[in-house]
Design a protein around this motif. Structure first.
Motif, PDB file in Angstrom:
ATOM      1  N   ASP A 122      -7.438 -12.526   0.863  1.00  0.00           N
ATOM      2  CA  ASP A 122      -7.674 -11.170   1.338  1.00  0.00           C
ATOM      3  C   ASP A 122      -6.426 -10.310   1.138  1.00  0.00           C
ATOM      4  OD1 ASP A 122      -6.110 -10.779   4.034  1.00  0.00           O
ATOM      5  OD2 ASP A 122      -7.049 -12.753   4.224  1.00  0.00           O
ATOM      6  N   VAL A 123      -6.639  -9.014   1.004  1.00  0.00           N
ATOM      7  CA  VAL A 123      -5.569  -8.091   0.647  1.00  0.00           C
ATOM      8  C   VAL A 123      -4.468  -8.063   1.692  1.00  0.00           C
ATOM      9  CG1 VAL A 123      -5.025  -5.644   0.268  1.00  0.00           C
ATOM     10  CG2 VAL A 123      -7.022  -6.664  -0.828  1.00  0.00           C
ATOM     11  N   VAL A 124      -4.834  -8.109   2.973  1.00  0.00           N
ATOM     12  CA  VAL A 124      -3.805  -8.070   4.017  1.00  0.00           C
ATOM     13  C   VAL A 124      -2.873  -9.268   3.883  1.00  0.00           C
ATOM     14  CG1 VAL A 124      -3.374  -8.157   6.496  1.00  0.00           C
ATOM     15  CG2 VAL A 124      -5.209  -6.711   5.609  1.00  0.00           C
ATOM     16  N   LEU A 135       1.239  -8.080  -8.719  1.00  0.00           N
ATOM     17  CA  LEU A 135      -0.183  -8.055  -9.045  1.00  0.00           C
ATOM     18  C   LEU A 135      -0.678  -6.668  -9.441  1.00  0.00           C
ATOM     19  CD1 LEU A 135      -2.710 -10.012  -8.858  1.00  0.00           C
ATOM     20  CD2 LEU A 135      -3.064  -9.069  -6.571  1.00  0.00           C
ATOM     21  N   ILE A 136      -0.105  -5.637  -8.815  1.00  0.00           N
ATOM     22  CA  ILE A 136      -0.609  -4.270  -8.965  1.00  0.00           C
ATOM     23  C   ILE A 136       0.461  -3.398  -9.617  1.00  0.00           C
ATOM     24  CG2 ILE A 136      -1.607  -2.309  -7.731  1.00  0.00           C
ATOM     25  CD1 ILE A 136      -2.192  -4.191  -5.397  1.00  0.00           C
ATOM     26  N   PRO A 137       0.099  -2.611 -10.636  1.00  0.00           N
ATOM     27  CA  PRO A 137       1.079  -1.693 -11.242  1.00  0.00           C
ATOM     28  C   PRO A 137       1.692  -0.766 -10.198  1.00  0.00           C
ATOM     29  CG  PRO A 137      -0.901  -1.824 -12.584  1.00  0.00           C
ATOM     30  CD  PRO A 137      -1.201  -2.567 -11.321  1.00  0.00           C
ATOM     31  N   ASP A 138       2.989  -0.506 -10.342  1.00  0.00           N
ATOM     32  CA  ASP A 138       3.725   0.271  -9.343  1.00  0.00           C
ATOM     33  C   ASP A 138       3.687   1.754  -9.667  1.00  0.00           C
ATOM     34  OD1 ASP A 138       5.341   1.201  -7.359  1.00  0.00           O
ATOM     35  OD2 ASP A 138       7.186   0.304  -8.114  1.00  0.00           O
ATOM     36  N   VAL A 315      -1.825  -0.194  -3.498  1.00  0.00           N
ATOM     37  CA  VAL A 315      -2.923  -1.057  -3.078  1.00  0.00           C
ATOM     38  C   VAL A 315      -4.285  -0.394  -3.235  1.00  0.00           C
ATOM     39  CG1 VAL A 315      -2.969  -0.398  -0.626  1.00  0.00           C
ATOM     40  CG2 VAL A 315      -3.550  -2.751  -1.302  1.00  0.00           C
ATOM     41  N   LEU A 316      -4.311   0.937  -3.272  1.00  0.00           N
ATOM     42  CA  LEU A 316      -5.582   1.652  -3.400  1.00  0.00           C
ATOM     43  C   LEU A 316      -6.244   1.403  -4.744  1.00  0.00           C
ATOM     44  CD1 LEU A 316      -4.630   5.109  -1.826  1.00  0.00           C
ATOM     45  CD2 LEU A 316      -5.490   3.055  -0.685  1.00  0.00           C
ATOM     46  N   GLN A 317      -5.469   0.965  -5.729  1.00  0.00           N
ATOM     47  CA  GLN A 317      -6.038   0.697  -7.051  1.00  0.00           C
ATOM     48  C   GLN A 317      -7.071  -0.428  -7.005  1.00  0.00           C
ATOM     49  OE1 GLN A 317      -2.816   0.992 -10.326  1.00  0.00           O
ATOM     50  NE2 GLN A 317      -1.629   0.736  -8.451  1.00  0.00           N
ATOM     51  N   LEU A 318      -6.966  -1.288  -6.008  1.00  0.00           N
ATOM     52  CA  LEU A 318      -7.867  -2.438  -5.922  1.00  0.00           C
ATOM     53  C   LEU A 318      -9.285  -2.045  -5.536  1.00  0.00           C
ATOM     54  CD1 LEU A 318      -5.533  -4.935  -4.028  1.00  0.00           C
ATOM     55  CD2 LEU A 318      -6.129  -4.991  -6.456  1.00  0.00           C
TER      56      LEU A 318
END
Length: 579
Positions: A122-124, A135-138, A315-318
């Motif tokens: 889970d994301v949290v 994991l996620i582009p900055d 994180v919103l990209q997810l």
């Protein structure tokens, strides 16, 4: 009549608390009927309204007395009714099609940015372990890379012991900190989040709320006094906003009559209500992207534009790019502006989330887009979301969720419900106004598209962060009694919530409570409440998203995303075309 069943001022001036508790699905049905009756142009056909069935836990699932879940679930139901009408217009046979909305799922939906799984985690948990960094582009440009920057967005005491103030770093905190006399590089203050918050509070406590407000106005910064609901409703800004329906759809001006625009024939391979509808989105952060995330679940072809020079939250990209294609365009560059204009000329919907006057310099104001639609002879839907509403002297003032929560009185009410001293205000525990503002925009867009297909013309849709807050505080909606709030707190064992806490801190607090109570029943990846993609652009890992809240008994038309979320600007702008 509504006020006769309420107790006034339990949570401060201008509040209206229920005398008795009504189970959430039942109360949501009442609020849905009320919203439907109050919305100009929304169907009053009982055969359509009675298609909606609300299910879910009887008891509230988020902290505080505000019925945010019921208001959101009622709006989801309105989206379902409008989508059902559009399906009928498109020739989808109605064999007793039913619309279902689970109110508990609507509560989880308010925390969508964390209610997801990547690679089975889970994301949290991923955030707590620092795993999202690789994991996620900055795109954040260091907006919270020090405690002072992080705590620059919070609620703080002022020189008036009865009044708190909402500061907002606006993803560029140093100017905000400097405006109140705080050195952003202060080493001692940056030792921890707690020391940063204490240092900021030490400064704001010596400044009157009026001076804080004027300082922000003079510097073009975000901020708001934490008003009581009564103060907001009696203010000039509150009265300007109250003159508009909460679902605000109007003919786009200047209006040049255009013929009705029929929806494209339903594709046998995609029978979702908005399949074939083209949506061009230029937004940031949560509220604006949420509009198009809902539309994409209903079948719309969404192209999202991010300005590469402006930060956004990683994180919103997810979750908020589900079903979309994403490109980067800098409208200061003529070649990028030309790409956007080319896409716009064939779009059905344009969604923008910048200040109302900002778009004019790029040829994208309502007037500009209305003229373009008139020239092509085919109407368009122009969707705007902002903080304070479509007019009034605060309309162009910048604002975010936290500002709206403070302005409308939601933060004041939340603080009072926690029995904190000195009128300490606390943000509602999730990005509620952001998410629900996005839902308002989506409902308005569906209504406008339906009307364009039947009557022709172009339409303006406006959704406001403050509007969704004020609606939830209306006497006709009501607040939960103190004993219900207390019982909810005891059930979920919510951790401490204070004014200094960032909304992301509060979101984690709520998630932890949900996990304690619901666990596998709702929040585990295999619970049945998630839509899973086996592979994503996030390190190739699987991605599971909370399913859209609206469901249809007609499974072929039920909202879902056909593709997983993409990172911001994942595709080459010059190569992206409408299907």
């Amino acid at each position: 009549m509504a006020e006769a069943s309420k107790i006034p001022d339990v949570y401060g001036p201008g509040t209206h608390t229920d005398k008795t508790f009504v189970p959430v699905p039942q109360d949501t049905e009442r609020i849905f009927r009320m919203l439907a009756a109050e919305t100009p142009g929304f169907t009053q056909d009982e055969a359509l309204l009675s298609k909606v069935k609300f299910t879910g836990e009887d008891f509230p699932v988020i902290p505080g007395p505000i019925k945010a879940v019921s208001v959101a679930a009622a709006l989801h139901a309105m989206a379902g009714v409008l989508a059902d009408e559009i399906l009928t217009l498109r020739g989808a046979e109605d064999k007793g099609r039913q619309i279902t909305v689970n109110t508990t799922q609507a509560g989880f939906w308010l925390g969508t940015i964390a209610v997801a799984h990547v690679g089975g985690e889970d994301v949290v948990s991923l955030v707590k372990q620092g795993k999202t960094k690789s994991l996620i582009p900055d795109w954040e440009q260091g907006w919270t890379d020090t405690p002072l920057k992080y705590r620059a967005t919070a609620l703080y005491p002022t020189a008036d012991p009865a009044v708190w103030y909402s500061l907002h770093g606006s993803m560029d905190a140093p100017p905000v900190l400097k405006s109140i006399g705080v050195d952003p590089a202060d080493a001692a203050a940056n030792a921890s989040n707690e020391s940063a918050a204490a240092h900021i509070a030490q400064h704001t406590s010596n400044i009157s709320p009026e001076k804080l407000e004027m300082t922000n106005l003079l510097n073009g910064l975000c901020g708001s006094i934490c008003f009581t609901p009564e103060q907001w409703n009696n203010s000039t800004m509150g009265k300007s906003l109250a003159a508009h329906p909460v679902i605000n759809v109007k003919p786009l001006s200047p209006q040049t009559p255009t013929a009705p625009v029929a929806f494209p024939p339903l594709d046998p391979n995609d029978k979702r209500p908005l399949a074939g509808v083209r949506v061009l989105e230029m937004t940031r952060v949560i509220a604006g992207p949420q509009i198009s995330t809902i539309l994409s679940s209903l079948g719309a072809d969404v192209i999202r534009v991010n300005p590469p020079h402006l930060p956004d939250i990683n994180v919103l990209q997810l979750t908020l790019n589900a079903g979309k294609r994403t490109i980067g365009l800098d409208l200061r560059q003529p070649e990028d502006s030309a790409i956007l204009q080319s896409l716009l000329k064939d779009a059905d919907v344009f969604v923008q989330g910048f200040r109302l006057g900002k778009m004019k310099k790029y040829g994208l104001s309502q007037d500009d887009v209305a003229a373009m639609a008139a020239a092509r002879g085919r109407g368009i839907v122009y969707v705007s979301e902002n903080c304070y509403g479509p007019d009034g002297y605060y309309a162009e003032r910048p604002g975010w969720q936290q500002i709206a929560d403070a302005a409308a009185g939601s933060a004041y009410v939340t603080g009072r419900s926690l029995n904190l001293p000195n009128n300490e205000a606390v943000l509602p525990s999730l990005p509620i106004s952001d998410m629900t503002c996005g839902l308002l925009g989506a409902v308005g867009t569906l209504k406008a598209l339906r009307d364009r297909a039947v009557k022709g013309g172009s339409y303006s849709v406006h959704s406001s962060l403050v509007a969704v807050n004020t609606y939830a505080l209306r006497p006709e909606v009501g607040l939960y009694p103190r004993e219900v709030v207390k019982e909810c707190t005891e059930r979920f064992q919510w951790a401490e919530m204070r004014g200094q806490h960032h909304v992301l801190d509060l979101l984690v607090t709520v998630w932890d409570g949900w996990k304690r109570v619901f666990g596998a029943s709702y929040l585990e990846e295999g619970s049945g409440w998630f839509q899973k993609f086996d592979k994503s652009e996030f390190d190739g890992k699987s991605l599971s998203l909370l399913k859209p809240v609206v469901g249809f008994s007609d499974k072929a038309s039920t909202p879902e995303w056909k593709t997983p979320s993409l990172p911001y600007a994942a595709q080459r702008a010059a190569e992206v075309k409408w299907a």
